[in-house]
Write a protein that holds these residues in place. Sequence first.
Motif, short mmCIF file in Angstrom:
data_model
loop_
_atom_site.label_atom_id
_atom_site.label_comp_id
_atom_site.label_asym_id
_atom_site.label_seq_id
_atom_site.Cartn_x
_atom_site.Cartn_y
_atom_site.Cartn_z
N TRP A 61 -27.56 -3.82 -30.36
CA TRP A 61 -27.00 -3.66 -31.70
C TRP A 61 -27.83 -2.73 -32.59
N ILE A 62 -28.82 -2.05 -31.98
CA ILE A 62 -29.67 -1.13 -32.74
C ILE A 62 -29.68 0.27 -32.13
N VAL A 63 -29.99 0.39 -30.85
CA VAL A 63 -30.17 1.72 -30.26
C VAL A 63 -28.83 2.42 -30.08
N ASN A 64 -28.88 3.76 -30.05
CA ASN A 64 -27.69 4.58 -29.88
C ASN A 64 -27.99 5.67 -28.86
N PRO A 65 -27.25 5.72 -27.75
CA PRO A 65 -26.10 4.88 -27.36
C PRO A 65 -26.54 3.48 -26.98
N ALA A 66 -25.69 2.52 -27.28
CA ALA A 66 -26.04 1.11 -27.08
C ALA A 66 -25.74 0.67 -25.66
N PRO A 67 -26.68 -0.04 -25.03
CA PRO A 67 -26.38 -0.61 -23.71
C PRO A 67 -25.40 -1.78 -23.84
N PRO A 68 -24.66 -2.08 -22.79
CA PRO A 68 -23.76 -3.23 -22.87
C PRO A 68 -24.54 -4.54 -22.96
N VAL A 69 -23.96 -5.50 -23.64
CA VAL A 69 -24.56 -6.83 -23.72
C VAL A 69 -24.24 -7.57 -22.44
N THR A 70 -25.28 -7.89 -21.69
CA THR A 70 -25.10 -8.59 -20.42
C THR A 70 -26.11 -9.74 -20.33
N PRO A 71 -25.81 -10.73 -19.50
CA PRO A 71 -26.81 -11.80 -19.29
C PRO A 71 -28.14 -11.24 -18.81
N LEU A 73 -29.52 -8.39 -19.55
CA LEU A 73 -30.26 -7.80 -20.67
C LEU A 73 -30.90 -8.89 -21.52
N VAL A 74 -30.16 -9.95 -21.78
CA VAL A 74 -30.71 -11.07 -22.55
C VAL A 74 -31.83 -11.75 -21.78
N ASP A 75 -31.66 -11.89 -20.47
CA ASP A 75 -32.72 -12.49 -19.65
C ASP A 75 -33.99 -11.64 -19.68
N GLN A 76 -33.81 -10.32 -19.73
CA GLN A 76 -34.98 -9.45 -19.82
C GLN A 76 -35.77 -9.74 -21.10
N LEU A 77 -35.06 -9.88 -22.22
CA LEU A 77 -35.75 -10.21 -23.47
C LEU A 77 -36.40 -11.58 -23.38
N THR A 78 -35.71 -12.55 -22.81
CA THR A 78 -36.28 -13.89 -22.68
C THR A 78 -37.58 -13.85 -21.88
N GLY A 79 -37.62 -13.04 -20.84
CA GLY A 79 -38.84 -12.91 -20.05
C GLY A 79 -39.97 -12.29 -20.84
N LEU A 80 -39.66 -11.28 -21.65
CA LEU A 80 -40.69 -10.65 -22.49
C LEU A 80 -41.23 -11.64 -23.52
#
Length: 351
Positions: A61-71, A73-80
Amino acid sequence: MTRRVLVARLDSLGDVLLCGPAVRAIAAAGSEVWMLCSAQGAQAARLLPGVHRVLEWECPWIVNPAPPVTPALVDQLTGLLAECDPDEAVILTSFHQSPLPLALLLRLAGVTRIAGASVDFAGSLLDVRLRPGEDLAEDQPEPERAMAIARAAGFELPADDDGALRVDAVPDAADIAGAGDYVVVHPGVAVPARAWPTDRHQAAVQLLVELGLRVVVTGSPSETALTAQVAGRFALDLGGRLDLPTLAGVLAGASAVIVANTGPAHLAAAVGTPVVSLFAPVVPAIRWAPYGVPVELLGDQTAPCRGTRARECPVAGHPCLTSVTPADVVDACLRLLAESPSRPEFSRGVA
């Protein structure tokens, strides 16, 4: 035990540089600061004083072009976030960005104290909430907006910190830029609507050289054709040859920098170099002009494109910047050089 604070600034290189004072305020409290940034912004975060670690994540919801929202991608953030295990988080945003999606993911990851600025009701997502337009002024420089969010979270700059932009580990680039005084021209932009025409850059370089100034042209690896065209036979072309720390060194050694509203303008400010700012008013100059250094602001700030946040110019002929002539730019540069006591004095104007 040292308190670990995650500072999130998820957009571009320049945006990350502008949050430097807020980062220093958080670090000054004895906190261990980890930054969450996009891959592009991470380059700048690694130069900021007070940053312990940098985590990279492409925010949809910030970068342009935006990557698709996928599980995934969210899992990657959770790991970080599990790696960081922050005691609290400070989410730094601009006026058109919401901290709430990230706050939700931070909360689900177990972060117990989160600060941010949100127009929308935040419920239990933010423990510290500033309300833009109410208790947070919008027409202020971006470094001051970020500092206001950090201050609301309980952090303040030390008395001996003037709040200017800064970067660490700036190398001496004299062996790359050459001996003696020089002016940097950086013709590239990340957003096409903010570009000054290439032929105008060429003409300004030629005029500067004819006045006895040495000119260095800089640009990214994707801009080598542009920098070669702008430099021509008059200037030193460093397009594609500099990583970000080395670019900082070249900018630090310059007498002035001529650049549009793009990341290197803020990097120039962070190393204390005066800026001729070719500023398209698609975003407000009061928020995004180079901060804390002498600036000559050029461009029609009342043009019809003002405030549109357009990436492609919405007005035929790009009048906000095509109204600026090479002579205007050179005269602005000469004024900066004449006004700076530590820079060479040039008093000749351009007809």
